[in-house]
Design an enzyme around this catalytic site. Structure first.
Site, PDB file in Angstrom:
ATOM      1  N   SER A  22       0.901  -1.307  -0.056  1.00  0.00           N
ATOM      2  CA  SER A  22       0.029   0.262  -0.076  1.00  0.00           C
ATOM      3  C   SER A  22       0.998   1.417   0.009  1.00  0.00           C
ATOM      4  O   SER A  22       1.657   1.367   0.995  1.00  0.00           O
ATOM      5  CB  SER A  22      -0.937   0.183   1.262  1.00  0.00           C
ATOM      6  OG  SER A  22      -1.493   1.195   1.487  1.00  0.00           O
TER       7      SER A  22
ATOM      8  N   HIS B 226      -1.201  -1.204  -3.915  1.00  0.00           N
ATOM      9  CA  HIS B 226      -2.539  -0.710  -3.561  1.00  0.00           C
ATOM     10  C   HIS B 226      -2.477   0.635  -3.355  1.00  0.00           C
ATOM     11  O   HIS B 226      -1.575   1.300  -2.740  1.00  0.00           O
ATOM     12  CB  HIS B 226      -2.795  -1.679  -2.182  1.00  0.00           C
ATOM     13  CG  HIS B 226      -4.163  -1.301  -1.657  1.00  0.00           C
ATOM     14  ND1 HIS B 226      -5.120  -1.905  -1.788  1.00  0.00           N
ATOM     15  CD2 HIS B 226      -4.420  -0.323  -0.535  1.00  0.00           C
ATOM     16  CE1 HIS B 226      -6.214  -1.587  -0.979  1.00  0.00           C
ATOM     17  NE2 HIS B 226      -5.947  -0.649  -0.194  1.00  0.00           N
TER      18      HIS B 226
ATOM     19  N   ASP C  21      -4.586   3.771  -2.066  1.00  0.00           N
ATOM     20  CA  ASP C  21      -5.591   4.306  -1.026  1.00  0.00           C
ATOM     21  C   ASP C  21      -6.266   5.788  -1.205  1.00  0.00           C
ATOM     22  O   ASP C  21      -5.328   6.764  -1.003  1.00  0.00           O
ATOM     23  CB  ASP C  21      -5.384   4.142   0.443  1.00  0.00           C
ATOM     24  CG  ASP C  21      -5.192   2.809   0.868  1.00  0.00           C
ATOM     25  OD1 ASP C  21      -6.071   1.918   0.874  1.00  0.00           O
ATOM     26  OD2 ASP C  21      -4.306   2.406   1.419  1.00  0.00           O
TER      27      ASP C  21
ATOM     28  N   MET D  38      -8.826   8.773  -0.060  1.00  0.00           N
ATOM     29  CA  MET D  38      -9.587   9.125   1.162  1.00  0.00           C
ATOM     30  C   MET D  38     -10.130  10.544   1.021  1.00  0.00           C
ATOM     31  O   MET D  38      -9.073  11.309   0.642  1.00  0.00           O
ATOM     32  CB  MET D  38      -8.853   8.988   2.247  1.00  0.00           C
ATOM     33  CG  MET D  38      -8.217   7.566   2.442  1.00  0.00           C
ATOM     34  SD  MET D  38      -7.308   7.514   4.048  1.00  0.00           S
ATOM     35  CE  MET D  38      -6.778   5.762   3.924  1.00  0.00           C
TER      36      MET D  38
ATOM     37  N   HIS E 136      -8.310   1.550  -4.041  1.00  0.00           N
ATOM     38  CA  HIS E 136      -9.349   1.655  -2.914  1.00  0.00           C
ATOM     39  C   HIS E 136      -9.924   2.822  -2.706  1.00  0.00           C
ATOM     40  O   HIS E 136      -9.370   3.730  -1.983  1.00  0.00           O
ATOM     41  CB  HIS E 136      -8.348   0.998  -1.780  1.00  0.00           C
ATOM     42  CG  HIS E 136      -9.309   0.742  -0.498  1.00  0.00           C
ATOM     43  ND1 HIS E 136      -8.807   0.229   0.748  1.00  0.00           N
ATOM     44  CD2 HIS E 136     -10.583   0.562  -0.352  1.00  0.00           C
ATOM     45  CE1 HIS E 136      -9.467   0.218   1.602  1.00  0.00           C
ATOM     46  NE2 HIS E 136     -10.960   0.308   1.085  1.00  0.00           N
TER      47      HIS E 136
ATOM     48  N   MET F 167     -12.167   5.072  -0.728  1.00  0.00           N
ATOM     49  CA  MET F 167     -12.837   5.327   0.687  1.00  0.00           C
ATOM     50  C   MET F 167     -13.097   6.704   0.453  1.00  0.00           C
ATOM     51  O   MET F 167     -12.733   7.678   1.168  1.00  0.00           O
ATOM     52  CB  MET F 167     -11.639   5.275   1.798  1.00  0.00           C
ATOM     53  CG  MET F 167     -11.359   3.771   1.801  1.00  0.00           C
ATOM     54  SD  MET F 167      -9.634   3.606   3.182  1.00  0.00           S
ATOM     55  CE  MET F 167      -8.619   3.653   1.642  1.00  0.00           C
TER      56      MET F 167
ATOM     57  N   MET G 214     -11.688  -5.284   5.217  1.00  0.00           N
ATOM     58  CA  MET G 214     -10.756  -4.697   6.089  1.00  0.00           C
ATOM     59  C   MET G 214     -10.570  -5.241   7.309  1.00  0.00           C
ATOM     60  O   MET G 214     -11.695  -5.501   7.930  1.00  0.00           O
ATOM     61  CB  MET G 214     -11.767  -3.311   6.251  1.00  0.00           C
ATOM     62  CG  MET G 214     -11.864  -2.462   5.011  1.00  0.00           C
ATOM     63  SD  MET G 214     -10.154  -2.003   3.990  1.00  0.00           S
ATOM     64  CE  MET G 214      -9.318  -1.193   5.337  1.00  0.00           C
TER      65      MET G 214
ATOM     66  N   ASP H 106      -7.277  -6.273   4.029  1.00  0.00           N
ATOM     67  CA  ASP H 106      -6.292  -5.078   3.983  1.00  0.00           C
ATOM     68  C   ASP H 106      -6.559  -4.394   5.557  1.00  0.00           C
ATOM     69  O   ASP H 106      -7.683  -4.270   5.962  1.00  0.00           O
ATOM     70  CB  ASP H 106      -6.983  -3.914   3.231  1.00  0.00           C
ATOM     71  CG  ASP H 106      -6.523  -2.504   3.239  1.00  0.00           C
ATOM     72  OD1 ASP H 106      -5.197  -2.330   3.809  1.00  0.00           O
ATOM     73  OD2 ASP H 106      -6.941  -1.679   2.551  1.00  0.00           O
TER      74      ASP H 106
HETATM   75  C1  DX5 Z   1      -6.310   1.951   5.418  1.00  0.00           C
HETATM   76  C2  DX5 Z   1      -5.855   1.424   4.018  1.00  0.00           C
HETATM   77  C3  DX5 Z   1      -4.932   0.641   4.109  1.00  0.00           C
HETATM   78  C4  DX5 Z   1      -3.534   0.901   4.878  1.00  0.00           C
HETATM   79  C5  DX5 Z   1      -2.840  -0.399   5.392  1.00  0.00           C
HETATM   80  O1  DX5 Z   1      -7.385   2.773   5.270  1.00  0.00           O
HETATM   81  O2  DX5 Z   1      -6.983   0.905   3.394  1.00  0.00           O
HETATM   82  O3  DX5 Z   1      -4.692   0.106   2.720  1.00  0.00           O
HETATM   83  O4  DX5 Z   1      -2.690   1.602   3.745  1.00  0.00           O
HETATM   84  O5  DX5 Z   1      -1.809  -0.209   6.015  1.00  0.00           O
HETATM   85  P1  DX5 Z   1      -1.068  -1.233   7.245  1.00  0.00           P
HETATM   86  O6  DX5 Z   1      -0.942  -2.366   6.142  1.00  0.00           O
HETATM   87  O7  DX5 Z   1      -0.149  -0.339   7.456  1.00  0.00           O
HETATM   88  O8  DX5 Z   1      -2.211  -1.515   7.946  1.00  0.00           O
HETATM   89 ZN    ZN Z   2      -6.648   0.108   1.584  1.00  0.00          ZN
END
Ligand code: DX5
Ligand code: ZN
Length: 217
Positions: free
Chosen positions: A7, A32, A34, A36, A65, A67, A138, A176
């Site tokens: 990620s 990956h 993310d 947000m 991903h 969010m 998750m 994840d």
């Molecule tokens: C959290 C993200 C994850 C995050 C995971 O909201 O969706 O993808 O990057 O990070 P780690 O592996 O450090 O938990």
């Molecule tokens: Zn993620």
């Protein structure tokens, strides 16, 4: 062999291309990404311009991903920015709009996934399972890297594994949040095909050793 998806949330954004190259050289095939919006989750990360730059910098599979609230508004733009897969949260809009976002993603030639937060019942994903290429469980509250793995979510992986296998669906199962050398075996045992790992990979200086420690490629 399971897939590892480092990620980039935990990468050094000032040298994202080099970070991607390092994990690719270490054997990772996916990244990956993310997204947000500060509304769906209490944090803001990165969006379309950064995805476009990353697309130019790597040929890795970009697993995006989302969010964000009402992702249908941006589905076309994320597809055009170079995502290979868009993953939508079941909580982020009405069932109808999420179904439309999945359909649009596939019409644009990309793969689509569906995800859920820890408080959401796994049954909420079932109506989407025959139309998606990936289901994401998750194992932390989405919003931040580096949180503790929620082992109580493993049962959702088991339920989805059984569902996918029983119906013979062409759907990968991804996990994840909080994946590290101790928790990766638990997720694999519960049936995960794809392990997302942020801090356990980009938080380490030796990325090859970090990926090898997860026991997958
Ligand atoms: C959290 C993200 C994850 C995050 C995971 O909201 O969706 O993808 O990057 O990070 P780690 O592996 O450090 O938990
Ligand atoms: Zn993620």
């Amino acid at each position: 062999m399971a897939i590892i998806a480092p990620s980039v949330l935990s990468a050094d954004f000032s040298k994202l291309a080099l970070e991607a190259e390092e994990v690719r050289a270490a054997g990772a095939r996916w990244l990956h990404f993310d997204v947000m919006d500060g509304m769906f989750v209490p944090n803001i990360s990165m969006g379309i311009p950064v995805l476009k730059s990353l697309r130019r910098a790597t040929d890795m599979f970009l697993d995006v991903h989302l969010m964000i609230e009402k992702p249908l508004r941006y589905t076309r733009q994320f597809c055009q920015a170079g995502a290979d897969l868009l993953c939508f949260h079941v909580e982020s809009d009405t069932r109808e709009n999420i179904a439309d976002a999945i359909a649009m993603t596939k019409e644009l030639g990309k793969k689509a996934g569906i995800s859920l937060k820890p408080a959401t019942a796994v049954e909420e994903l079932l109506p989407f399972m025959e139309t998606v290429d990936l289901a994401l469980v998750m194992t932390v509250e989405p919003g931040f890297g580096g949180q503790k793995f929620m082992a109580g979510q493993l049962d959702k992986l088991r339920v989805l594994r059984e569902h996918i296998d029983r119906l013979g669906l062409n759907c990968l199962l991804e996990v994840d949040g909080g994946i590290d050398p101790d928790t990766a075996p638990l997720a694999l045992e519960a049936g995960a095909d794809v392990l997302v790992a942020g801090s356990a990979v980009f938080g380490k200086t030796d990325r090859a050793a970090a990926i090898a420690a997860l026991g997958v490629k």
